[in-house]
Design a protein around this motif. Sequence first.
Motif, PDB file in Angstrom:
ATOM      1  N   ILE A  54       0.856  -1.189   0.000  1.00  0.00           N
ATOM      2  CA  ILE A  54       0.000   0.000   0.000  1.00  0.00           C
ATOM      3  C   ILE A  54       0.889   1.235   0.000  1.00  0.00           C
ATOM      4  O   ILE A  54       1.672   1.457   0.929  1.00  0.00           O
ATOM      5  CB  ILE A  54      -0.951   0.023   1.209  1.00  0.00           C
ATOM      6  N   ASP A  55       0.815   2.015  -1.060  1.00  0.00           N
ATOM      7  CA  ASP A  55       1.546   3.270  -1.197  1.00  0.00           C
ATOM      8  C   ASP A  55       0.644   4.356  -0.620  1.00  0.00           C
ATOM      9  O   ASP A  55      -0.342   4.764  -1.233  1.00  0.00           O
ATOM     10  CB  ASP A  55       1.846   3.524  -2.676  1.00  0.00           C
ATOM     11  N   VAL A  56       0.978   4.835   0.582  1.00  0.00           N
ATOM     12  CA  VAL A  56       0.072   5.721   1.321  1.00  0.00           C
ATOM     13  C   VAL A  56       0.751   7.057   1.574  1.00  0.00           C
ATOM     14  O   VAL A  56       1.944   7.108   1.888  1.00  0.00           O
ATOM     15  CB  VAL A  56      -0.371   5.056   2.650  1.00  0.00           C
ATOM     16  N   ARG A  57       0.004   8.140   1.396  1.00  0.00           N
ATOM     17  CA  ARG A  57       0.600   9.465   1.563  1.00  0.00           C
ATOM     18  C   ARG A  57      -0.483  10.519   1.747  1.00  0.00           C
ATOM     19  O   ARG A  57      -1.580  10.408   1.173  1.00  0.00           O
ATOM     20  CB  ARG A  57       1.452   9.823   0.347  1.00  0.00           C
ATOM     21  N   PRO A  58      -0.183  11.570   2.531  1.00  0.00           N
ATOM     22  CA  PRO A  58      -1.028  12.765   2.468  1.00  0.00           C
ATOM     23  C   PRO A  58      -0.689  13.529   1.191  1.00  0.00           C
ATOM     24  O   PRO A  58       0.447  13.473   0.713  1.00  0.00           O
ATOM     25  CB  PRO A  58      -0.628  13.550   3.722  1.00  0.00           C
ATOM     26  N   TYR A  59      -1.654  14.226   0.652  1.00  0.00           N
ATOM     27  CA  TYR A  59      -1.424  15.004  -0.573  1.00  0.00           C
ATOM     28  C   TYR A  59      -0.709  16.295  -0.187  1.00  0.00           C
ATOM     29  O   TYR A  59      -1.288  17.185   0.445  1.00  0.00           O
ATOM     30  CB  TYR A  59      -2.761  15.311  -1.241  1.00  0.00           C
TER      31      TYR A  59
ATOM     32  N   GLY B  15       1.489  -5.605 -17.579  1.00  0.00           N
ATOM     33  CA  GLY B  15       0.212  -5.480 -18.262  1.00  0.00           C
ATOM     34  C   GLY B  15      -0.957  -5.377 -17.314  1.00  0.00           C
ATOM     35  O   GLY B  15      -2.097  -5.217 -17.750  1.00  0.00           O
ATOM     36  N   PHE B  16      -0.702  -5.454 -16.018  1.00  0.00           N
ATOM     37  CA  PHE B  16      -1.766  -5.406 -15.005  1.00  0.00           C
ATOM     38  C   PHE B  16      -1.147  -5.027 -13.669  1.00  0.00           C
ATOM     39  O   PHE B  16       0.074  -4.974 -13.512  1.00  0.00           O
ATOM     40  CB  PHE B  16      -2.465  -6.763 -14.882  1.00  0.00           C
ATOM     41  N   ASN B  17      -2.012  -4.762 -12.704  1.00  0.00           N
ATOM     42  CA  ASN B  17      -1.577  -4.479 -11.339  1.00  0.00           C
ATOM     43  C   ASN B  17      -2.326  -5.398 -10.391  1.00  0.00           C
ATOM     44  O   ASN B  17      -3.540  -5.323 -10.287  1.00  0.00           O
ATOM     45  CB  ASN B  17      -1.842  -3.018 -10.968  1.00  0.00           C
ATOM     46  N   ARG B  18      -1.618  -6.268  -9.704  1.00  0.00           N
ATOM     47  CA  ARG B  18      -2.246  -7.187  -8.750  1.00  0.00           C
ATOM     48  C   ARG B  18      -1.896  -6.891  -7.299  1.00  0.00           C
ATOM     49  O   ARG B  18      -2.453  -7.522  -6.407  1.00  0.00           O
ATOM     50  CB  ARG B  18      -1.809  -8.622  -9.056  1.00  0.00           C
ATOM     51  N   TRP B  19      -0.931  -5.997  -7.091  1.00  0.00           N
ATOM     52  CA  TRP B  19      -0.363  -5.941  -5.752  1.00  0.00           C
ATOM     53  C   TRP B  19      -0.378  -4.560  -5.115  1.00  0.00           C
ATOM     54  O   TRP B  19      -0.461  -4.458  -3.890  1.00  0.00           O
ATOM     55  CB  TRP B  19       1.096  -6.425  -5.797  1.00  0.00           C
ATOM     56  N   GLN B  20      -0.275  -3.512  -5.907  1.00  0.00           N
ATOM     57  CA  GLN B  20      -0.103  -2.178  -5.328  1.00  0.00           C
ATOM     58  C   GLN B  20      -1.423  -1.445  -5.200  1.00  0.00           C
ATOM     59  O   GLN B  20      -2.237  -1.413  -6.135  1.00  0.00           O
ATOM     60  CB  GLN B  20       0.843  -1.349  -6.197  1.00  0.00           C
ATOM     61  N   SER B  21      -1.638  -0.824  -4.036  1.00  0.00           N
ATOM     62  CA  SER B  21      -2.765   0.089  -3.832  1.00  0.00           C
ATOM     63  C   SER B  21      -2.218   1.477  -3.532  1.00  0.00           C
ATOM     64  O   SER B  21      -1.163   1.607  -2.905  1.00  0.00           O
ATOM     65  CB  SER B  21      -3.640  -0.360  -2.664  1.00  0.00           C
TER      66      SER B  21
ATOM     67  N   ARG C 233      -4.590  -7.244   7.914  1.00  0.00           N
ATOM     68  CA  ARG C 233      -5.759  -8.078   7.559  1.00  0.00           C
ATOM     69  C   ARG C 233      -5.529  -8.794   6.234  1.00  0.00           C
ATOM     70  O   ARG C 233      -5.838  -9.978   6.079  1.00  0.00           O
ATOM     71  CB  ARG C 233      -7.003  -7.193   7.491  1.00  0.00           C
ATOM     72  N   TRP C 234      -4.972  -8.066   5.257  1.00  0.00           N
ATOM     73  CA  TRP C 234      -4.696  -8.616   3.924  1.00  0.00           C
ATOM     74  C   TRP C 234      -3.787  -9.846   4.028  1.00  0.00           C
ATOM     75  O   TRP C 234      -4.075 -10.916   3.473  1.00  0.00           O
ATOM     76  CB  TRP C 234      -4.051  -7.526   3.087  1.00  0.00           C
ATOM     77  N   LEU C 235      -2.695  -9.712   4.755  1.00  0.00           N
ATOM     78  CA  LEU C 235      -1.751 -10.825   4.887  1.00  0.00           C
ATOM     79  C   LEU C 235      -2.330 -11.961   5.705  1.00  0.00           C
ATOM     80  O   LEU C 235      -2.087 -13.143   5.420  1.00  0.00           O
ATOM     81  CB  LEU C 235      -0.451 -10.328   5.527  1.00  0.00           C
ATOM     82  N   SER C 236      -3.103 -11.609   6.715  1.00  0.00           N
ATOM     83  CA  SER C 236      -3.722 -12.651   7.543  1.00  0.00           C
ATOM     84  C   SER C 236      -4.703 -13.473   6.728  1.00  0.00           C
ATOM     85  O   SER C 236      -4.728 -14.715   6.825  1.00  0.00           O
ATOM     86  CB  SER C 236      -4.428 -12.002   8.742  1.00  0.00           C
TER      87      SER C 236
ATOM     88  N   THR D 253      -5.255 -11.206  -5.311  1.00  0.00           N
ATOM     89  CA  THR D 253      -6.458 -10.385  -5.185  1.00  0.00           C
ATOM     90  C   THR D 253      -6.199  -9.199  -4.261  1.00  0.00           C
ATOM     91  O   THR D 253      -5.658  -9.369  -3.163  1.00  0.00           O
ATOM     92  CB  THR D 253      -7.618 -11.218  -4.606  1.00  0.00           C
ATOM     93  N   ILE D 254      -6.573  -8.009  -4.724  1.00  0.00           N
ATOM     94  CA  ILE D 254      -6.557  -6.830  -3.854  1.00  0.00           C
ATOM     95  C   ILE D 254      -7.951  -6.706  -3.236  1.00  0.00           C
ATOM     96  O   ILE D 254      -8.932  -6.470  -3.957  1.00  0.00           O
ATOM     97  CB  ILE D 254      -6.208  -5.556  -4.624  1.00  0.00           C
ATOM     98  N   PRO D 255      -8.072  -6.871  -1.928  1.00  0.00           N
ATOM     99  CA  PRO D 255      -9.404  -6.816  -1.307  1.00  0.00           C
ATOM    100  C   PRO D 255      -9.979  -5.404  -1.335  1.00  0.00           C
ATOM    101  O   PRO D 255      -9.240  -4.416  -1.425  1.00  0.00           O
ATOM    102  CB  PRO D 255      -9.144  -7.277   0.124  1.00  0.00           C
ATOM    103  N   ALA D 256     -11.282  -5.307  -1.262  1.00  0.00           N
ATOM    104  CA  ALA D 256     -11.953  -4.005  -1.345  1.00  0.00           C
ATOM    105  C   ALA D 256     -11.491  -3.057  -0.239  1.00  0.00           C
ATOM    106  O   ALA D 256     -11.361  -1.850  -0.459  1.00  0.00           O
ATOM    107  CB  ALA D 256     -13.471  -4.207  -1.271  1.00  0.00           C
ATOM    108  N   TYR D 257     -11.207  -3.611   0.957  1.00  0.00           N
ATOM    109  CA  TYR D 257     -10.815  -2.739   2.066  1.00  0.00           C
ATOM    110  C   TYR D 257      -9.398  -2.172   1.898  1.00  0.00           C
ATOM    111  O   TYR D 257      -8.983  -1.297   2.664  1.00  0.00           O
ATOM    112  CB  TYR D 257     -10.927  -3.482   3.405  1.00  0.00           C
ATOM    113  N   ALA D 258      -8.663  -2.684   0.904  1.00  0.00           N
ATOM    114  CA  ALA D 258      -7.304  -2.188   0.653  1.00  0.00           C
ATOM    115  C   ALA D 258      -7.167  -1.545  -0.723  1.00  0.00           C
ATOM    116  O   ALA D 258      -6.076  -1.180  -1.134  1.00  0.00           O
ATOM    117  CB  ALA D 258      -6.297  -3.324   0.787  1.00  0.00           C
ATOM    118  N   SER D 259      -8.264  -1.375  -1.439  1.00  0.00           N
ATOM    119  CA  SER D 259      -8.197  -0.900  -2.825  1.00  0.00           C
ATOM    120  C   SER D 259      -7.792   0.566  -2.902  1.00  0.00           C
ATOM    121  O   SER D 259      -7.759   1.286  -1.902  1.00  0.00           O
ATOM    122  CB  SER D 259      -9.561  -1.098  -3.494  1.00  0.00           C
ATOM    123  N   ASP D 260      -7.466   1.025  -4.133  1.00  0.00           N
ATOM    124  CA  ASP D 260      -7.136   2.431  -4.371  1.00  0.00           C
ATOM    125  C   ASP D 260      -8.205   3.327  -3.761  1.00  0.00           C
ATOM    126  O   ASP D 260      -9.411   3.056  -3.891  1.00  0.00           O
ATOM    127  CB  ASP D 260      -7.069   2.709  -5.873  1.00  0.00           C
TER     128      ASP D 260
END
Length: 752
Positions: free
Chosen positions: A570-575, A600-606, A626-629, A640-647
Motif C-alpha cells: 500500500i503506497d500511502v501518503r497525504p497530498y 500489463g496489469f496491477n495485482r499488488w499495489q494500492s 488483515r490482507w496478509l492474515s 487479489t486486492i481486497p476491497a478494504y485495501a483498494s485504491d
Amino acid sequence: MKLVFAAISLVAVLLLAGYFYVEELVKDALDSTELPGVEQIPAASRVLSLPSYTGLSPSQIIRPPETFHFPIPYGSEGPITPLFALTTRQSDGSTQQVPPLYPFLCQSLESGLGQPRVDNQQRLGVAVYRENADGSRTNEVIGYSKDCGLPTRLHYFVEDPASANPAKPDFVRFDDQLPTSDAGVSSTAASLWIRMETGTINRFIYVVMMPVGNADQPDAIDKSRWNGKLVYNFKGAVGIGFQQGEARLQRLLRDMKPALEQGFAVVYSTGTETDFHYNVWLQEDTALRLKQQFISRYGKPDYTIGFGDSGGGLQQYLLAQNRPGLIDGGVAIIAYPDMVTQVTYGLDCELLEYYFDHLATDRDFWRNPQHRSLVEGLSYTNDFQPGVVDYLSWAASLMRLEWPVIPAGTTECAHSWRGISASVNNPRFNTHYPRYSTAVNAATDWNHWQDLRQVYGTDAQGYGLLPSDNRGVQYGLNAWKNGLISAAQFFDLNRKIGGWKPQPEMQQAHLWLASNDDSWRRFSPYGEHNMTHEGHLMSLAPRSTGSRKAAKAAWLSGNVFSGKLDIPLIDVRPYQDAKPDMHHSWSAISSRSRIIARNGFNRWQSIWMSEPGYKARWDAFAAMDRWLSERRTGKLARDTIPAYASDRCMNQQGELIASGDDVWDGHWNNHPDGTCTRQMPFFQSSRQAAGDDARATTLMCQRIPVAEAIKSGLYKPLDVTAFAAQLATVFPDGVCDFRLPGLGEQPLPASG
C-alpha cells in the motif's frame, strides 16, 4: 532616493542580524567536540578503475550460505563483513570483492549505547577512551574503532506516565534486566514493557523490540504479549554513506508504539535507514541478517510487514523486487519508486533555478513560480515563506553589492530539492565534516556515486561513475508544443542551462558553515561554480555527461524499480503537492505505471492518498495486516486486492471520498481523470515536461538527429520547420527520443 536608501539599509540590517543568528545556530549544530571523529582510514580505501556491474539481476542470484552463527550471544559482536553486498559481478560470471567503505563514523555514543569496541591501535577510525567506574569517559585513549562494533545487550523500556506530552511520550530505560518491584517505576501488570535488544550487524546498529510480560528474563523470553507477527521499520530520509547512523531509541519507541501496543515485534537497523545510505545491496544483506537474528532468538514470525517513510518506502519497492520473501507485505509511506530515477530530475533543479534567477533573458516571466513549473514539472506555490537559505542568500548578495533575487513564490525545486546536487553529486561536500580529520575529508569522495562504487564502477582516479546526464534533453518541450512558452524562451533556456562538471573538476559547495567554506560572502544555494557555465552566460553551455555503463549497472543491479512486484504493498501518503513538498503525489503513479508497463496489469499495489491534515499510515497498516492474515489462512486469493485495501482517497478527517480501480485514472494512462485525480491532481518531473512518460525511468536518453525527430512527428502538433536550423545548433548531438528505451535500460525477469 532617500526612501530607497532607507529601505536598502533596513534590509541590510535585518539580514545581518539574521546572519549572526544563523552563524551561532549553525555553529551550535556543528559543535561536536564531545564526540570523537574519524582520524585515519585504511590505505586501500580508494578503488581505481573498478568495472561497472554487468551481472545478473539480484532476483536471479542465489545468495551465499550464511557464515555467521546466529543468534549473536549477549556480550558479543555481530558480523562485521557483509555476506554478499561487497561483491560486484560481471556478465561472464566473474566476481570481485570490493573493500568496505571507509571512512565509517561510529555513532553509538549519540545512540546512548556507549563507546564502540577497540579493533585497532593504528589510529584508524574513532578514538575509544578509558571509562571510570560510573561509565564516564576519561581523556585516556585506549585504542581505536574503525568498524564500530558493539556488544549485544538487553534493555527494557516502559512508558513514563509523567510524560509532559502524551502524544510524544518518554520511555524509562532499564539495562540488562527487568526492574524489581522496588525500582521506583510507576507501572502495573498491565503496563506495556518493551524488551529491546541492541548490537551491531554489518557494522550498523540493530534494534529488536518486543512487547513482553512481567516474567521476561534474558534467556527465558515471556512471549505472552507477542502476536507472532513482525514489523520491519525502515524509517527513511536521505544519506550518502560513510557513517554508522544514530539509532534514536526514544523516537523508535514512539513511532512504533501503535504496533507494539497491538503485540507486534519490531526490528530496525541503521543499515536499512536511508538517512545513512542508499546502498540497496547492503540494505538487503543487513536486513536478511537482522531477520535471521530475530528468528534464531525469538522464533519465526507468521509474516513480516515492511513499514517506512520516503526512502524507507522505496526500499520496500526495491527489496520486494530484488529479494522476494524478505518482507511479505509493505506500507510504503510517501515513497518514491527508487532513488536513482529521482536524482535525475533532482540534479535538474538547481540548473533550472539558477537559469531562471540569473541567466534568463525573460526573467520577469520566469519569476512567476507557475511558469517555472511548466519546465520543472514539479509543484509550486505563490505563498512564499523565506527560510534560512533565503536570508543567507540575500545577505550574501547585498554584501557583494548585488541586488538579491526576491521570488514571487516558490517551487518544489527550490523549497524541497535544494541541496540534492551537493549531497548526492559533489565529491567535496560533507555536512558532517567536523567529525572527520582534515586528511580524511580531503581523501574522501563524499557522494552517492562513491557509496555505490561496486555498482556504478569507478574511473582511473577512483571517482564513482554517474548513471545519468542531461544530454539531448529539450527542457520545456511540452510547454513549447502547447503554446505555454515561446520559441525564444525555449531556445534561450536550452542554450544557457548547461549541466554539471565532471567529478574531478568539482569544488567545495558554497554553503558557508554547512560546507566549511571560508567565506560566507560566496554563499550560494545553487552550486553554479560547479556547473559547466560556472555561473556565466555562454552561447551554448555544455551539458552533463554520464556513463552508459553505469546506467546499465543501475538497472541490472536492481537500483531502479522496474515494476517487478510480487507482494501486497500500500503506497500511502497525504497530498502535499500544494506545500510544495518533495514527497509529491506522482511518485505513486510513477510506480504504478512501471508495474503496468512491465506486467500489463496491477495485482499488488494500492494507492491511498488523503487530504493534508490526515495521515492514513496506521489505517493502511491495519489493512495490510488483515490482507496478509487472510492470504495466510486461505480466505483471500494470492493475487487479489481486497476491497478494504483498494485504491482510494480520503478527506482531512480520514473519511473515504472514493475508492475503486479507476479513481486514479488520468493522462498517465490515457483515461479520463478519476474522482481522486480530480481531487488531488498530479504534477510531474522536468524530464516528463521534456517528453518522458509517466514511468520516469530514463537515466540517459537515446538521442536522434533533429531532422529525424521532426520527420518522426516528435514536435507535433507544433510545426518546427522554421526552427530546424536553430534546433540543430542547440542540440548538435541530437535530441532525446523518450519513445525509445533509455540508454542502459535493461528488461528484468518477469514477475511470478
